[in-house]
Design an enzyme around this catalytic site. Structure first.
Site: not given
Length: 463
Positions: A231, A127, A157
């Site tokens: 992230s 993402h 992911d």
């Protein structure tokens, strides 16, 4: 002179007597092991003196300087630039309602990544770089590189990038199965564009399922502070080894409120090795079905075994309860899914089940998750081989097979064609096709990008 010597002797003797008396008094004040701690004042508890002789467990390995110094230079800042399409309502004034124009604008997102090899391979979250037209990586020494996207796996992911160069600092992988709840960890990343940020916490839980997440169901939960921008960053142990890729937080505000989650390093390592070797991710199945309503058991109850699957061939039966994979305890389905996510088709694993009151261990050969039937469009898809990816000169896509829709065939879609896009989003796995088709289209229709046998891309729209 004699008087001075006498005074010195008396002073020395007095000090010795005082020291002996103090030691005697302290020994008499020691609390016996059977005594309780009763001295409480203003909320503070007096701890008996003999407790100090116990090992300082809480103080062990709480110096994170070495782990931070070994990891900081291997965590990078990732900036992605993408183009988004939006509807221009002002053009209705000139062209009439619903005849307005769409426009494109540039969007910039940021996150983190982890160098995992000296030659510039970087693991991050899918993402973080999703739909990026360009990816820029900044190292801790402020050097900037353009990154190439090698491959992605949206279901876990995880994405793999590559920058050109040699001699980069990197973080070695650790065995995430070996981590323990309560173990100290560091989260390293770039929250809110604050580069090279280190936070500390402990592992709060393992095998965490985030509300029935259908892909990665085995996250590491930690209380190390993680915020937007973290992230794709590193979760490391006190030896500076990679145990996870920071991915998500649990928050009502979008900022850290006490819990964060990471993809275990064993899963991330397997995903990137698959991308490098096969061009896509090899999904392994054990060949069972289970009832999530029975997930309150200590283990995973088999409700049925798949014909031709590894579980059936190994002799596993309905109502067997899987309690262990290899040497890892299985308490719930997320534990089982986490173990399978780190395996490949063809791997043989030791599966321990509880059958009645007897524990039985069987060797199960894992099978391949290959084909997805799409009822709404009347065909199935399966993953492409590495050779097929090279043939079409593409990095992602799935092969169309078993066409049952005559309309598709009339339009020119043939078995063997490659589905590369759905609603302008690149398709990289069979799992992703299922996910995209289940999501409600904002445009009210499905748009498919298909490569034919000649390598020419055609777009098909289904309302």
């Amino acid at each position: 002179m004699k008087k001075i010597a006498s005074l010195v002797f008396v002073a020395f003797l007095g000090g010795a007597i005082s020291l002996v008396g103090f030691s005697y008094m302290m020994n008499n004040q020691r609390i016996d092991n059977n005594e309780s701690i009763s001295a409480v004042s203003n909320g503070f508890v007096s701890v008996p003196a003999h407790y100090s002789s116990l090992p300082n467990i809480a103080g062990e390995k709480t110096d994170f300087v070495d782990a931070a110094s070994m990891s900081l230079d291997a965590v990078v800042h990732v900036k992605n630039t993408s183009m988004s399409t939006y509807y221009d309502p002002f053009s209705d004034f000139f062209y009439g309602r619903r005849n307005g124009q769409t426009r494109q604008r540039e969007q910039v997102g940021t996150g983190s990544g982890v160098l995992i090899s000296p030659d510039g391979y970087i693991v991050t979250n899918n993402h973080v770089i999703d739909n990026a037209s360009s990816i820029e990586v900044t190292l801790n020494n402020r050097k900037v590189y353009q990154a190439e996207l090698i491959g992605t796996d949206p279901s876990s992911d995880i994405a793999l990038l590559k920058i050109e160069g040699e001699g980069f600092e990197s973080i070695p992988f650790a065995n995430s199965d070996a981590i323990e709840v309560g173990e100290w960890v560091l989260a390293i990343g770039n929250p809110y564009n604050l580069t090279s940020t280190v936070t500390a916490g402990i592992i709060s839980a393992k095998g965490r399922d985030l509300g029935g997440n259908s892909s990665t169901e085995s996250f590491i939960q930690t209380d190390a502070a993680v915020n937007p921008g973290n992230s794709g960053g590193a979760l490391v142990n006190t030896r500076g080894e990679l145990i996870g890729i920071n991915t998500a937080i649990s928050s009502q505000t979008g900022s850290f409120v006490g819990y964060s989650f990471a993809v275990p390093s064993n899963i991330a390592k397997k995903v990137i090795e698959d991308i490098m070797e096969f061009g896509n991710v090899q999904k392994a199945l054990i060949g069972i079905q289970y009832d999530p309503r029975k997930d309150d058991l200590e283990g995973v109850m088999i409700t049925s075994v798949t014909k031709g699957g590894g579980a059936k061939k190994a002799g596993l039966l309905e109502e067997d309860i899987i309690v262990k994979i290899e040497n890892v305890k299985i308490r719930k389905f997320s534990d089982l899914k986490g173990q399978l996510s780190a395996k490949r088709p063809g791997d043989k694993i030791q599966v321990t089940v509880l059958r009645g009151e007897t524990y039985i261990t069987k060797t199960v050969e894992l099978t391949e998750y290959k084909t997805l039937k799409i009822n709404v469009l009347g065909f199935s898809v399966e993953k492409l081989t590495k050779e097929e990816l090279k043939k079409y000169k593409i990095k992602s896509g799935v092969k169309i097979v078993n066409i049952k829709n005559s309309e598709l065939q009339e339009l020119g879609v043939s078995e063997g064609d490659v589905l590369v896009e759905i609603n302008n989003e690149k398709v990289s796995s069979v799992d992703q096709v299922d996910k995209l088709l289940k999501e409600k289209s904002l445009m009210g229709y499905f748009k498919m990008g298909v490569l034919n046998s000649k390598g020419v891309k055609e777009n098909y729209i289904f309302k």
